[in-house]
Motif scaffolding. Sequence first.
Motif, PDB file in Angstrom:
ATOM      1  N   SER A  13       4.714 -10.593  11.175  1.00  0.00           N
ATOM      2  CA  SER A  13       3.711 -10.066  10.241  1.00  0.00           C
ATOM      3  C   SER A  13       4.252  -8.810   9.569  1.00  0.00           C
ATOM      4  N   SER A  14       3.610  -8.398   8.480  1.00  0.00           N
ATOM      5  CA  SER A  14       4.105  -7.301   7.644  1.00  0.00           C
ATOM      6  C   SER A  14       5.599  -7.495   7.378  1.00  0.00           C
ATOM      7  N   ALA A  15       5.936  -8.701   6.941  1.00  0.00           N
ATOM      8  CA  ALA A  15       7.340  -9.127   6.906  1.00  0.00           C
ATOM      9  C   ALA A  15       8.156  -8.509   5.768  1.00  0.00           C
ATOM     10  N   ALA A  46       9.168  -2.090   6.387  1.00  0.00           N
ATOM     11  CA  ALA A  46      10.363  -1.441   6.928  1.00  0.00           C
ATOM     12  C   ALA A  46      10.903  -2.201   8.132  1.00  0.00           C
ATOM     13  N   VAL A  47      10.035  -2.510   9.093  1.00  0.00           N
ATOM     14  CA  VAL A  47      10.460  -3.250  10.286  1.00  0.00           C
ATOM     15  C   VAL A  47      10.622  -4.733   9.937  1.00  0.00           C
ATOM     16  N   GLY A  48       9.606  -5.279   9.258  1.00  0.00           N
ATOM     17  CA  GLY A  48       9.540  -6.731   9.053  1.00  0.00           C
ATOM     18  C   GLY A  48      10.732  -7.296   8.308  1.00  0.00           C
ATOM     19  N   GLU A  99       4.004 -11.339  -4.417  1.00  0.00           N
ATOM     20  CA  GLU A  99       5.317 -10.743  -4.723  1.00  0.00           C
ATOM     21  C   GLU A  99       6.067 -10.432  -3.420  1.00  0.00           C
ATOM     22  N   LYS A 100       5.344  -9.904  -2.442  1.00  0.00           N
ATOM     23  CA  LYS A 100       5.971  -9.624  -1.144  1.00  0.00           C
ATOM     24  C   LYS A 100       6.419 -10.924  -0.473  1.00  0.00           C
ATOM     25  N   VAL A 101       5.598 -11.971  -0.597  1.00  0.00           N
ATOM     26  CA  VAL A 101       5.954 -13.267  -0.004  1.00  0.00           C
ATOM     27  C   VAL A 101       7.250 -13.790  -0.624  1.00  0.00           C
ATOM     28  N   ASN A 130       0.830 -15.532   2.138  1.00  0.00           N
ATOM     29  CA  ASN A 130       0.047 -14.326   1.861  1.00  0.00           C
ATOM     30  C   ASN A 130      -1.217 -14.385   2.722  1.00  0.00           C
ATOM     31  N   TYR A 131      -1.314 -13.461   3.695  1.00  0.00           N
ATOM     32  CA  TYR A 131      -2.461 -13.534   4.623  1.00  0.00           C
ATOM     33  C   TYR A 131      -3.775 -13.150   3.942  1.00  0.00           C
ATOM     34  N   LYS A 132      -3.675 -12.531   2.756  1.00  0.00           N
ATOM     35  CA  LYS A 132      -4.918 -12.133   2.076  1.00  0.00           C
ATOM     36  C   LYS A 132      -5.549 -13.301   1.319  1.00  0.00           C
ATOM     37  N   GLN A 151      -5.461  -1.895  13.104  1.00  0.00           N
ATOM     38  CA  GLN A 151      -6.421  -1.239  14.002  1.00  0.00           C
ATOM     39  C   GLN A 151      -6.368   0.293  13.937  1.00  0.00           C
ATOM     40  N   TYR A 152      -5.362   0.853  13.266  1.00  0.00           N
ATOM     41  CA  TYR A 152      -5.135   2.302  13.373  1.00  0.00           C
ATOM     42  C   TYR A 152      -6.251   3.139  12.747  1.00  0.00           C
ATOM     43  N   ASN A 153      -6.943   2.572  11.752  1.00  0.00           N
ATOM     44  CA  ASN A 153      -7.955   3.365  11.046  1.00  0.00           C
ATOM     45  C   ASN A 153      -9.375   3.008  11.453  1.00  0.00           C
ATOM     46  N   LYS A 195       0.370  -0.502  -0.268  1.00  0.00           N
ATOM     47  CA  LYS A 195       0.936  -0.183  -1.592  1.00  0.00           C
ATOM     48  C   LYS A 195       2.441   0.044  -1.533  1.00  0.00           C
ATOM     49  N   ASN A 196       2.962   0.298  -0.339  1.00  0.00           N
ATOM     50  CA  ASN A 196       4.438   0.355  -0.233  1.00  0.00           C
ATOM     51  C   ASN A 196       4.962  -1.076  -0.254  1.00  0.00           C
ATOM     52  N   PHE A 197       6.124  -1.242  -0.886  1.00  0.00           N
ATOM     53  CA  PHE A 197       6.784  -2.561  -0.905  1.00  0.00           C
ATOM     54  C   PHE A 197       8.205  -2.300  -0.446  1.00  0.00           C
TER      55      PHE A 197
HETATM   56  N1  LIG Z   1       6.849   0.225  18.495  1.00  0.00           N
HETATM   57  C1  LIG Z   1       7.542   1.102  17.783  1.00  0.00           C
HETATM   58  O1  LIG Z   1       8.311   1.910  18.312  1.00  0.00           O
HETATM   59  C2  LIG Z   1       7.388   1.085  16.296  1.00  0.00           C
HETATM   60  C3  LIG Z   1       8.348   1.687  15.445  1.00  0.00           C
HETATM   61  C4  LIG Z   1       8.175   1.590  14.064  1.00  0.00           C
HETATM   62  C5  LIG Z   1       7.064   0.927  13.536  1.00  0.00           C
HETATM   63  N2  LIG Z   1       6.148   0.404  14.392  1.00  0.00           N
HETATM   64  C6  LIG Z   1       4.977  -0.337  13.892  1.00  0.00           C
HETATM   65  O2  LIG Z   1       5.452  -1.434  13.161  1.00  0.00           O
HETATM   66  C7  LIG Z   1       4.499  -1.785  12.152  1.00  0.00           C
HETATM   67  C8  LIG Z   1       5.224  -1.856  10.803  1.00  0.00           C
HETATM   68  O3  LIG Z   1       5.697  -0.550  10.485  1.00  0.00           O
HETATM   69  P1  LIG Z   1       6.588  -0.326   9.190  1.00  0.00           P
HETATM   70  O4  LIG Z   1       7.164   1.028   9.274  1.00  0.00           O
HETATM   71  O5  LIG Z   1       7.493  -1.494   9.014  1.00  0.00           O
HETATM   72  O6  LIG Z   1       5.492  -0.344   8.052  1.00  0.00           O
HETATM   73  P2  LIG Z   1       5.506  -1.244   6.728  1.00  0.00           P
HETATM   74  O7  LIG Z   1       5.363  -2.657   7.151  1.00  0.00           O
HETATM   75  O8  LIG Z   1       6.667  -0.863   5.891  1.00  0.00           O
HETATM   76  O9  LIG Z   1       4.225  -0.708   5.969  1.00  0.00           O
HETATM   77  C9  LIG Z   1       2.948  -0.946   6.406  1.00  0.00           C
HETATM   78  C10 LIG Z   1       2.430  -2.308   5.897  1.00  0.00           C
HETATM   79  O10 LIG Z   1       1.425  -2.752   6.787  1.00  0.00           O
HETATM   80  C11 LIG Z   1       0.620  -3.677   6.114  1.00  0.00           C
HETATM   81  N3  LIG Z   1      -0.785  -3.365   6.402  1.00  0.00           N
HETATM   82  C12 LIG Z   1      -1.456  -2.227   6.115  1.00  0.00           C
HETATM   83  N4  LIG Z   1      -2.721  -2.319   6.533  1.00  0.00           N
HETATM   84  C13 LIG Z   1      -2.857  -3.538   7.102  1.00  0.00           C
HETATM   85  C14 LIG Z   1      -3.943  -4.247   7.698  1.00  0.00           C
HETATM   86  N5  LIG Z   1      -5.146  -3.672   7.822  1.00  0.00           N
HETATM   87  N6  LIG Z   1      -3.711  -5.491   8.159  1.00  0.00           N
HETATM   88  C15 LIG Z   1      -2.513  -6.068   8.039  1.00  0.00           C
HETATM   89  N7  LIG Z   1      -1.437  -5.465   7.484  1.00  0.00           N
HETATM   90  C16 LIG Z   1      -1.622  -4.217   7.010  1.00  0.00           C
HETATM   91  C17 LIG Z   1       0.901  -3.528   4.620  1.00  0.00           C
HETATM   92  O11 LIG Z   1       1.677  -4.640   4.212  1.00  0.00           O
HETATM   93  P3  LIG Z   1       1.006  -5.946   3.559  1.00  0.00           P
HETATM   94  O12 LIG Z   1       0.911  -5.694   2.102  1.00  0.00           O
HETATM   95  O13 LIG Z   1       1.937  -7.037   3.934  1.00  0.00           O
HETATM   96  O14 LIG Z   1      -0.372  -6.066   4.176  1.00  0.00           O
HETATM   97  C18 LIG Z   1       1.744  -2.265   4.552  1.00  0.00           C
HETATM   98  O15 LIG Z   1       2.633  -2.285   3.479  1.00  0.00           O
HETATM   99  C19 LIG Z   1       3.413  -0.718  12.208  1.00  0.00           C
HETATM  100  O16 LIG Z   1       2.338  -1.233  12.977  1.00  0.00           O
HETATM  101  C20 LIG Z   1       4.077   0.430  12.927  1.00  0.00           C
HETATM  102  O17 LIG Z   1       3.164   1.245  13.587  1.00  0.00           O
HETATM  103  C21 LIG Z   1       6.292   0.458  15.745  1.00  0.00           C
END
Ligand SMILES: NC(=O)c1ccc[n+]([C@@H]2O[C@H](COP(=O)([O-])OP(=O)(O)OC[C@H]3O[C@@H](n4cnc5c(N)ncnc54)[C@H](OP(=O)(O)O)[C@@H]3O)[C@@H](O)[C@H]2O)c1
Length: 345
Positions: A161-163, A166-168, A190-192, A205-207, A257-259, A336-338
């Motif tokens: 997920s969130s593919a 940054a991580v995905g 576009e992300k897909v 696209n999960y939305k 879940q963070y918010n 909004k980040n891509f």
């Molecule tokens: N375990 C660890 O040590 C560790 C380290 C780094 C990151 N993380 C976690 O890894 C995940 C991804 O982090 P990242 O840095 O790669 O961020 P990211 O994916 O670059 O940015 C966040 C993305 O999350 C998606 N998102 C936002 N709100 C959402 C919601 N309510 N439901 C579903 N998707 C939502 C959005 O993408 P869409 O447009 O696709 O929805 C958004 O662009 C985060 O949960 C972060 O906390 C964990």
Amino acid sequence: MSPSTITRVALSSYVPAGNAKLSDFAVEQVPAPTKDQLKEGQVIVKPLYFSVDPYQRGRLSGATDSYVASYVKGQPITNFLVGAIAESSSKDFKQGDLVLASNGSWETEYITDASAISKAPVQQRVDPKDYVGVLSMPSFTAYVGAAVLAKPKAGETILVSSASGAVGQMVVQLAKARGLRVVGVAGSDEKVEYVKSLGADAAFNYKTCGDFTKAIRGAAPEGIDIYFDNVGGEFLDAALANINTHARIIICGAISQYNASSPDELYGVKNLTKVLVKKATIQGFIITDYYSTPHFGEFTKEVSSLYHEGKIKYRLSETQGLENGPQAILDLFAGKNFGKSIIKA
Ligand SMILES: NC(=O)c1ccc[n+]([C@@H]2O[C@H](COP(=O)([O-])OP(=O)(O)OC[C@H]3O[C@@H](n4cnc5c(N)ncnc54)[C@H](OP(=O)(O)O)[C@@H]3O)[C@@H](O)[C@H]2O)c1
């Protein structure tokens, strides 16, 4: 010569629950640090690029029981950054050295003890922004989760997920490099398309997909051997409904879940019995535990060479100017980040 004032971004109010707002941050002009303020062993760092990461949401909360300290009201935000030494009273650093900080200050110049920074490892053809990009903490997170903890085997299917994030985006490519079938999920068409361009065998696209469980089944009729979870909540539940025997569920993040504004708003996962009947494993991890293991060296070697050979891509989502840092944090939670979110100082 230093400008007489610098920009800094501080926390102005704690955000224990719900969405953060721009007014929770203070963007201030303050006097620039000067060389005569340096004590022995200190330096002035001039950040070039700041990293913006979802875990910063937890650091706005004021909570005292997290794995990472909360920011302090009135004090600057901190996070990973890459910068250059502007002035030095340390024998270990000289003007112009490229340095990394894991808890660097959101200020356009700041004084720090030299012990809080390290020299950027010298690598050919690395742009400074790569240290908060392709070689950054989220890329290493992808490596540890997908290449180590998930115990991937060629031919298996991984769902991420969130593919496009940054991580995905790194999970997708590391999994493809290991011969897995990859299914990516993202929040816009576009992300897909980007996720598919990274080599994913299927993406949606999960939305707009409707029922998550059916959408996963459609993209992975053979079932899921590994779920790399960045979002938690309802999508995690749907992934569990699709797992195969001996599946590994890697809990990397739970951004959906963070918010939550109250515990009642947190999603209660319903499909945990699938873990029992499919003899599956669920593992959470925090990346800071892995920097001192051999995996950090393995990651740097593999990802640097794949990147330099042009075999992996890494998309950045670049915000201009530290004054726009608070908006960049909020944007993560609106999708909004891509790509990997960074700020150019
Ligand atoms: N375990 C660890 O040590 C560790 C380290 C780094 C990151 N993380 C976690 O890894 C995940 C991804 O982090 P990242 O840095 O790669 O961020 P990211 O994916 O670059 O940015 C966040 C993305 O999350 C998606 N998102 C936002 N709100 C959402 C919601 N309510 N439901 C579903 N998707 C939502 C959005 O993408 P869409 O447009 O696709 O929805 C958004 O662009 C985060 O949960 C972060 O906390 C964990």
